[in-house]
Motif scaffolding. Structure first.
Motif, PDB file in Angstrom:
ATOM      1  N   PHE A  21     -62.206  -5.845  12.695  1.00  0.00           N
ATOM      2  CA  PHE A  21     -60.816  -5.698  12.273  1.00  0.00           C
ATOM      3  C   PHE A  21     -59.964  -6.879  12.730  1.00  0.00           C
ATOM      4  CE2 PHE A  21     -56.487  -3.978  12.542  1.00  0.00           C
ATOM      5  CZ  PHE A  21     -56.363  -3.423  11.267  1.00  0.00           C
ATOM      6  N   SER A  22     -60.216  -7.375  13.921  1.00  0.00           N
ATOM      7  CA  SER A  22     -59.426  -8.479  14.463  1.00  0.00           C
ATOM      8  C   SER A  22     -59.598  -9.760  13.655  1.00  0.00           C
ATOM      9  CB  SER A  22     -59.809  -8.741  15.921  1.00  0.00           C
ATOM     10  OG  SER A  22     -61.190  -9.075  16.027  1.00  0.00           O
ATOM     11  N   ALA A  23     -60.717  -9.865  12.914  1.00  0.00           N
ATOM     12  CA  ALA A  23     -60.976 -11.076  12.140  1.00  0.00           C
ATOM     13  C   ALA A  23     -60.295 -11.049  10.772  1.00  0.00           C
ATOM     14  CB  ALA A  23     -62.482 -11.261  11.957  1.00  0.00           C
ATOM     15  N   LEU A  24     -59.754  -9.911  10.381  1.00  0.00           N
ATOM     16  CA  LEU A  24     -59.084  -9.820   9.087  1.00  0.00           C
ATOM     17  C   LEU A  24     -57.798 -10.639   9.103  1.00  0.00           C
ATOM     18  CD1 LEU A  24     -59.448  -5.984   8.388  1.00  0.00           C
ATOM     19  CD2 LEU A  24     -60.828  -7.834   7.453  1.00  0.00           C
ATOM     20  N   ALA A  25     -57.483 -11.252   7.974  1.00  0.00           N
ATOM     21  CA  ALA A  25     -56.258 -12.045   7.867  1.00  0.00           C
ATOM     22  C   ALA A  25     -55.038 -11.146   8.035  1.00  0.00           C
ATOM     23  CB  ALA A  25     -56.203 -12.737   6.509  1.00  0.00           C
ATOM     24  N   GLU A  26     -53.958 -11.728   8.558  1.00  0.00           N
ATOM     25  CA  GLU A  26     -52.742 -10.947   8.761  1.00  0.00           C
ATOM     26  C   GLU A  26     -52.169 -10.455   7.435  1.00  0.00           C
ATOM     27  OE1 GLU A  26     -51.493  -9.827  11.630  1.00  0.00           O
ATOM     28  OE2 GLU A  26     -53.317 -10.705  12.451  1.00  0.00           O
ATOM     29  N   SER A  27     -52.542 -11.108   6.337  1.00  0.00           N
ATOM     30  CA  SER A  27     -52.061 -10.686   5.016  1.00  0.00           C
ATOM     31  C   SER A  27     -52.891  -9.540   4.436  1.00  0.00           C
ATOM     32  CB  SER A  27     -52.102 -11.879   4.050  1.00  0.00           C
ATOM     33  OG  SER A  27     -53.429 -12.392   3.939  1.00  0.00           O
ATOM     34  N   TRP A  28     -53.969  -9.142   5.130  1.00  0.00           N
ATOM     35  CA  TRP A  28     -54.812  -8.047   4.659  1.00  0.00           C
ATOM     36  C   TRP A  28     -54.007  -6.766   4.607  1.00  0.00           C
ATOM     37  CZ3 TRP A  28     -56.450  -3.376   6.717  1.00  0.00           C
ATOM     38  CH2 TRP A  28     -57.551  -2.753   6.083  1.00  0.00           C
ATOM     39  N   LYS A  29     -54.277  -5.930   3.585  1.00  0.00           N
ATOM     40  CA  LYS A  29     -53.540  -4.671   3.424  1.00  0.00           C
ATOM     41  C   LYS A  29     -54.497  -3.514   3.218  1.00  0.00           C
ATOM     42  CE  LYS A  29     -51.090  -6.590   0.105  1.00  0.00           C
ATOM     43  NZ  LYS A  29     -51.232  -8.021   0.405  1.00  0.00           N
ATOM     44  N   CYS A  30     -54.037  -2.328   3.518  1.00  0.00           N
ATOM     45  CA  CYS A  30     -54.832  -1.116   3.329  1.00  0.00           C
ATOM     46  C   CYS A  30     -55.243  -1.000   1.861  1.00  0.00           C
ATOM     47  CB  CYS A  30     -54.014   0.113   3.745  1.00  0.00           C
ATOM     48  SG  CYS A  30     -54.856   1.690   3.415  1.00  0.00           S
ATOM     49  N   PRO A  31     -56.523  -0.801   1.579  1.00  0.00           N
ATOM     50  CA  PRO A  31     -56.983  -0.721   0.188  1.00  0.00           C
ATOM     51  C   PRO A  31     -56.506   0.530  -0.550  1.00  0.00           C
ATOM     52  CG  PRO A  31     -58.775  -0.237   1.706  1.00  0.00           C
ATOM     53  CD  PRO A  31     -57.635  -0.727   2.538  1.00  0.00           C
ATOM     54  N   LEU A  32     -56.023   1.525   0.167  1.00  0.00           N
ATOM     55  CA  LEU A  32     -55.561   2.741  -0.481  1.00  0.00           C
ATOM     56  C   LEU A  32     -54.054   2.746  -0.741  1.00  0.00           C
ATOM     57  CD1 LEU A  32     -57.576   5.668   1.168  1.00  0.00           C
ATOM     58  CD2 LEU A  32     -57.993   4.492  -1.000  1.00  0.00           C
ATOM     59  N   CYS A  33     -53.274   2.428   0.280  1.00  0.00           N
ATOM     60  CA  CYS A  33     -51.816   2.565   0.141  1.00  0.00           C
ATOM     61  C   CYS A  33     -51.064   1.238   0.194  1.00  0.00           C
ATOM     62  CB  CYS A  33     -51.256   3.516   1.199  1.00  0.00           C
ATOM     63  SG  CYS A  33     -51.282   2.847   2.888  1.00  0.00           S
ATOM     64  N   GLY A  34     -51.750   0.139   0.504  1.00  0.00           N
ATOM     65  CA  GLY A  34     -51.092  -1.153   0.548  1.00  0.00           C
ATOM     66  C   GLY A  34     -50.339  -1.431   1.831  1.00  0.00           C
ATOM     67  N   ALA A  35     -50.487  -0.582   2.848  1.00  0.00           N
ATOM     68  CA  ALA A  35     -49.813  -0.812   4.126  1.00  0.00           C
ATOM     69  C   ALA A  35     -50.369  -2.066   4.800  1.00  0.00           C
ATOM     70  CB  ALA A  35     -49.998   0.393   5.054  1.00  0.00           C
ATOM     71  N   ASP A 189     -50.280  -2.867  -9.927  1.00  0.00           N
ATOM     72  CA  ASP A 189     -50.292  -2.758 -11.383  1.00  0.00           C
ATOM     73  C   ASP A 189     -50.277  -1.310 -11.853  1.00  0.00           C
ATOM     74  OD1 ASP A 189     -50.355  -5.512 -11.543  1.00  0.00           O
ATOM     75  OD2 ASP A 189     -52.544  -5.610 -11.691  1.00  0.00           O
ATOM     76  N   VAL A 190     -51.008  -0.457 -11.166  1.00  0.00           N
ATOM     77  CA  VAL A 190     -51.048   0.968 -11.502  1.00  0.00           C
ATOM     78  C   VAL A 190     -50.885   1.770 -10.206  1.00  0.00           C
ATOM     79  CG1 VAL A 190     -52.492   0.661 -13.536  1.00  0.00           C
ATOM     80  CG2 VAL A 190     -53.569   1.023 -11.301  1.00  0.00           C
ATOM     81  N   PRO A 191     -50.364   2.990 -10.287  1.00  0.00           N
ATOM     82  CA  PRO A 191     -50.205   3.793  -9.069  1.00  0.00           C
ATOM     83  C   PRO A 191     -51.558   4.251  -8.538  1.00  0.00           C
ATOM     84  CG  PRO A 191     -49.714   5.119 -10.998  1.00  0.00           C
ATOM     85  CD  PRO A 191     -49.897   3.705 -11.488  1.00  0.00           C
ATOM     86  N   PRO A 192     -51.635   4.607  -7.268  1.00  0.00           N
ATOM     87  CA  PRO A 192     -52.901   5.123  -6.720  1.00  0.00           C
ATOM     88  C   PRO A 192     -53.263   6.452  -7.383  1.00  0.00           C
ATOM     89  CG  PRO A 192     -51.107   5.410  -5.158  1.00  0.00           C
ATOM     90  CD  PRO A 192     -50.563   4.564  -6.258  1.00  0.00           C
ATOM     91  N   GLU A 193     -54.565   6.753  -7.438  1.00  0.00           N
ATOM     92  CA  GLU A 193     -55.004   7.995  -8.076  1.00  0.00           C
ATOM     93  C   GLU A 193     -54.404   9.221  -7.404  1.00  0.00           C
ATOM     94  OE1 GLU A 193     -59.215   8.205  -8.381  1.00  0.00           O
ATOM     95  OE2 GLU A 193     -59.387   6.415  -9.635  1.00  0.00           O
ATOM     96  N   LEU A 194     -54.277   9.152  -6.088  1.00  0.00           N
ATOM     97  CA  LEU A 194     -53.623  10.206  -5.318  1.00  0.00           C
ATOM     98  C   LEU A 194     -52.584   9.566  -4.421  1.00  0.00           C
ATOM     99  CD1 LEU A 194     -56.590  12.489  -4.117  1.00  0.00           C
ATOM    100  CD2 LEU A 194     -54.979  12.967  -5.951  1.00  0.00           C
ATOM    101  N   CYS A 195     -51.435  10.220  -4.274  1.00  0.00           N
ATOM    102  CA  CYS A 195     -50.422   9.697  -3.362  1.00  0.00           C
ATOM    103  C   CYS A 195     -50.992   9.689  -1.946  1.00  0.00           C
ATOM    104  CB  CYS A 195     -49.159  10.566  -3.412  1.00  0.00           C
ATOM    105  SG  CYS A 195     -47.910  10.070  -2.197  1.00  0.00           S
ATOM    106  N   PRO A 196     -50.945   8.548  -1.256  1.00  0.00           N
ATOM    107  CA  PRO A 196     -51.496   8.474   0.102  1.00  0.00           C
ATOM    108  C   PRO A 196     -50.799   9.401   1.097  1.00  0.00           C
ATOM    109  CG  PRO A 196     -51.166   6.278  -0.807  1.00  0.00           C
ATOM    110  CD  PRO A 196     -50.471   7.241  -1.728  1.00  0.00           C
TER     111      PRO A 196
END
Length: 214
Positions: A21-35, A189-196
């Motif tokens: 996790f520490s190696a992920l770029a600071e611009s990385w975002k949650c794949p589900l909700c975009g956090a 582009d499209v909303p998530p299939e389920l609201c996070p």
């Protein structure tokens, strides 16, 4: 090591991923909700901890609500009625919300810095006080409101920080979606299939139309 998104609960399991996790770029975002990455925290074992009791000052607890606050309150009540399949009551609360919204005066010094300050105040003071009062009184409904509200406020706070950093580039060639049940905001582009946050299906999301440019 596992890291958990504080918005939707997505778990980044380093044992199953290709990078720590520490190696992920600071611009990385949650794949589900975009956090953003900053909204993740190491997974902790659940512990039964009683929330501290925080009492609101009498004048704050009993003060009259402004037109804007009444609009927000009625809007939330409308959503609550909608979830309970009470369309007539929901429509009445929406009419009240629109009435109070129209009566809300413009804020002269409104800017992003002030908005960020208000959101942070809700996260650091407002929700802890409300949650404490709800726990003290055994109000499970309000405790659930705190869970949803705090997550939505967190994503709004992070989106505002991104907009202040990236500007209009954040919204180029993409869309903005809002969950009509809990208010969760998603940029994509499209909303998530389920609201996070509240787990309703994607058709409960509303696309925010852009302002016409001159």
């Amino acid at each position: 090591m596992k890291y958990v998104c504080s918005i939707c609960g997505y778990v980044y399991d380093e044992a199953k991923e290709s990078a720590p996790f520490s190696a992920l770029a600071e611009s990385w975002k949650c794949p589900l909700c975009g956090a953003p990455k900053s909204m993740f925290a190491p997974e902790k074992k659940e512990e039964s901890v009683k929330a501290p009791v925080v009492s609101l000052p009498f004048d704050e607890d009993m003060r009259k609500l402004s037109a804007g606050e009444l609009s927000a309150l009625c809007s939330n009540l409308a959503r609550g009625c909608e979830k309970q399949y009470k369309p007539e009551q929901s429509q009445l609360f929406r009419q009240l919300a629109d009435y109070f919204a129209a009566a809300t005066p413009a804020v002269d010094n409104a800017d992003m810095a002030l908005l960020a300050e208000k959101l942070q105040s809700d996260l650091s003071e407002g929700y802890p006080a409300l949650r404490s009062a709800a726990v003290e009184n055994g109000d499970r409904g309000t405790q659930r409101i705190c869970v949803w509200g705090e997550k939505v406020t967190n994503i709004l706070h992070s989106l505002l920080a991104r907009y202040r950093s990236e500007g209009d580039a954040l919204l180029e060639d993409t869309e903005v979606w809002v969950c009509s049940v809990c208010g969760f905001v998603y940029v994509g582009d499209v909303p998530p299939e389920l609201c996070p946050v509240c787990k309703v299906p994607d058709w409960k999301f509303e696309k925010i139309e852009r302002r016409a440019t001159a």
